[in-house]
Design a protein around this motif. Structure first.
Motif, PDB file in Angstrom:
ATOM      1  N   THR A   1      28.727  46.642  56.032  1.00  0.00           N
ATOM      2  CA  THR A   1      27.651  47.502  55.530  1.00  0.00           C
ATOM      3  C   THR A   1      26.569  47.685  56.581  1.00  0.00           C
ATOM      4  O   THR A   1      26.064  48.796  56.795  1.00  0.00           O
ATOM      5  CB  THR A   1      27.045  46.899  54.247  1.00  0.00           C
ATOM      6  N   VAL A   2      26.222  46.598  57.248  1.00  0.00           N
ATOM      7  CA  VAL A   2      25.209  46.670  58.306  1.00  0.00           C
ATOM      8  C   VAL A   2      25.754  47.403  59.522  1.00  0.00           C
ATOM      9  O   VAL A   2      25.081  48.271  60.105  1.00  0.00           O
ATOM     10  CB  VAL A   2      24.740  45.250  58.688  1.00  0.00           C
ATOM     11  N   TRP A   3      26.997  47.077  59.916  1.00  0.00           N
ATOM     12  CA  TRP A   3      27.588  47.656  61.123  1.00  0.00           C
ATOM     13  C   TRP A   3      27.736  49.170  61.010  1.00  0.00           C
ATOM     14  O   TRP A   3      27.395  49.908  61.930  1.00  0.00           O
ATOM     15  CB  TRP A   3      28.950  47.004  61.379  1.00  0.00           C
ATOM     16  N   LEU A   4      28.230  49.639  59.847  1.00  0.00           N
ATOM     17  CA  LEU A   4      28.495  51.064  59.664  1.00  0.00           C
ATOM     18  C   LEU A   4      27.342  51.797  58.986  1.00  0.00           C
ATOM     19  O   LEU A   4      27.464  52.981  58.680  1.00  0.00           O
ATOM     20  CB  LEU A   4      29.776  51.260  58.851  1.00  0.00           C
ATOM     21  N   ALA A   5      26.246  51.071  58.737  1.00  0.00           N
ATOM     22  CA  ALA A   5      25.051  51.672  58.113  1.00  0.00           C
ATOM     23  C   ALA A   5      25.409  52.373  56.802  1.00  0.00           C
ATOM     24  O   ALA A   5      25.029  53.522  56.560  1.00  0.00           O
ATOM     25  CB  ALA A   5      24.377  52.645  59.075  1.00  0.00           C
ATOM     26  N   LEU A   6      26.125  51.659  55.930  1.00  0.00           N
ATOM     27  CA  LEU A   6      26.521  52.230  54.641  1.00  0.00           C
ATOM     28  C   LEU A   6      25.340  52.213  53.681  1.00  0.00           C
ATOM     29  O   LEU A   6      24.504  51.307  53.734  1.00  0.00           O
ATOM     30  CB  LEU A   6      27.670  51.414  54.045  1.00  0.00           C
ATOM     31  N   ASP A   7      25.286  53.208  52.797  1.00  0.00           N
ATOM     32  CA  ASP A   7      24.251  53.173  51.774  1.00  0.00           C
ATOM     33  C   ASP A   7      24.700  52.275  50.627  1.00  0.00           C
ATOM     34  O   ASP A   7      25.826  51.752  50.631  1.00  0.00           O
ATOM     35  CB  ASP A   7      23.905  54.577  51.272  1.00  0.00           C
ATOM     36  N   LEU A   8      23.826  52.100  49.631  1.00  0.00           N
ATOM     37  CA  LEU A   8      24.108  51.145  48.560  1.00  0.00           C
ATOM     38  C   LEU A   8      25.376  51.533  47.795  1.00  0.00           C
ATOM     39  O   LEU A   8      26.218  50.669  47.496  1.00  0.00           O
ATOM     40  CB  LEU A   8      22.920  51.076  47.594  1.00  0.00           C
ATOM     41  N   GLY A   9      25.529  52.812  47.486  1.00  0.00           N
ATOM     42  CA  GLY A   9      26.709  53.252  46.748  1.00  0.00           C
ATOM     43  C   GLY A   9      27.989  53.010  47.516  1.00  0.00           C
ATOM     44  O   GLY A   9      28.991  52.542  46.952  1.00  0.00           O
ATOM     45  N   GLN A  10      27.982  53.309  48.803  1.00  0.00           N
ATOM     46  CA  GLN A  10      29.162  53.086  49.632  1.00  0.00           C
ATOM     47  C   GLN A  10      29.480  51.598  49.746  1.00  0.00           C
ATOM     48  O   GLN A  10      30.643  51.192  49.711  1.00  0.00           O
ATOM     49  CB  GLN A  10      28.938  53.684  51.030  1.00  0.00           C
TER      50      GLN A  10
END
Length: 266
Positions: free
Chosen positions: A191-200
């Protein structure tokens, strides 16, 4: 035995990493096909064939099917992954019912067919994940690895309730939960590496937990087949480690399912 395991790992680890992440396209397809054909050689033994000729014919049969899949475009199609998903539903049922449902899959021909719906979708899944980006191939490999490590330590420390005592007495539900905790940490890193949002991030977490559990079924399926045949390892191709299937059994279940779901994650 420990020395053998270390030497084998030192030789195979660079080859595996180079093949999985240094190759792409046709080269990657050939490399992964070679690994799975070795798995087919072992699967014929699990199906009840110890002689060289039938095992060779089965391996060549899968090889021909992989060639057809490549030239016909099946390697980029969705339907082999659906076949794999449906096949793993059947595999999960048989594992959960062992030994009661043995008669449903005992015929050697059916076990050979089982190998086809395990190995072909795995090859297709590996290829499609590599085409979508090495980060997703890395993710499913790490997922299986950290889930296995988490399950091992949690099972040893807290294991009480057996997951499938007739198939693998050492596995417990507490081990599954420990694997899920490890997978959740992996999802956090991604999540941090790919800068995912909360839903993703939540969607990836749910998918990862499901795939992690299916990877356990992959391990249990091979254990069931080996137990039925009275075998300790699928082969002795890897000194100190057993066979190819002993190393990739969890991946054969996790890869096609994750490859099937991943495009929906965006």
């Amino acid at each position: 035995m420990l020395k053998q395991r270390i030497l084998t790992a030192l030789v195979l680890a660079p080859l595996a990493l180079g093949g999985l992440f240094g190759l792409s396209g046709g080269g990657f397809a050939v490399f992964t096909a070679f690994v799975l054909l070795l798995g087919a050689w072992e699967w014929a033994r699990l199906a009840g064939f110890d002689e060289v000729k039938p095992r060779l014919l089965y391996t060549l049969g899968l090889g021909l099917l992989l060639v057809i899949a490549w030239w016909s475009g099946w390697a980029e199609a969705r339907w082999p992954l659906w076949v794999g998903a449906l096949g793993w539903l059947a595999n999960a049922w048989w594992v959960s019912r062992y030994p009661g449902a043995t008669g449903q899959w005992q015929p050697p021909v059916l076990r050979l067919c089982m190998g086809m719906w395990v190995l072909l979708p795995c090859w297709v899944g590996l290829y499609q994940l590599r085409q979508q980006g090495s980060e997703w191939l890395l993710f499913v490999l790490l997922l299986v690895w950290v889930a296995d490590i988490g399950a091992y330590f949690a099972g040893r420390r807290y294991g009480r309730r057996k997951l499938a005592p007739s198939v693998s007495p050492g596995k417990s539900w507490e081990g599954v939960y420990g694997g899920w905790v490890a997978v959740a940490l992996l999802v956090l890193v991604y999540t941090v590496w790919l800068a995912l949002d909360l839903g993703q991030a939540l969607a990836l977490l749910i998918v990862a937990l499901v795939v992690a559990f299916i990877s356990v079924i992959g391990d249990l399926l091979e254990s069931m087949l080996k137990r039925f045949r009275g075998l300790k390892d699928s082969s002795h191709l890897l000194p100190g480690h057993g066979g190819i299937l002993d190393r990739i059994d969890s991946l054969t279940a996790a890869v096609p399912l994750f490859a099937l779901i991943r495009p929906w994650l965006g």
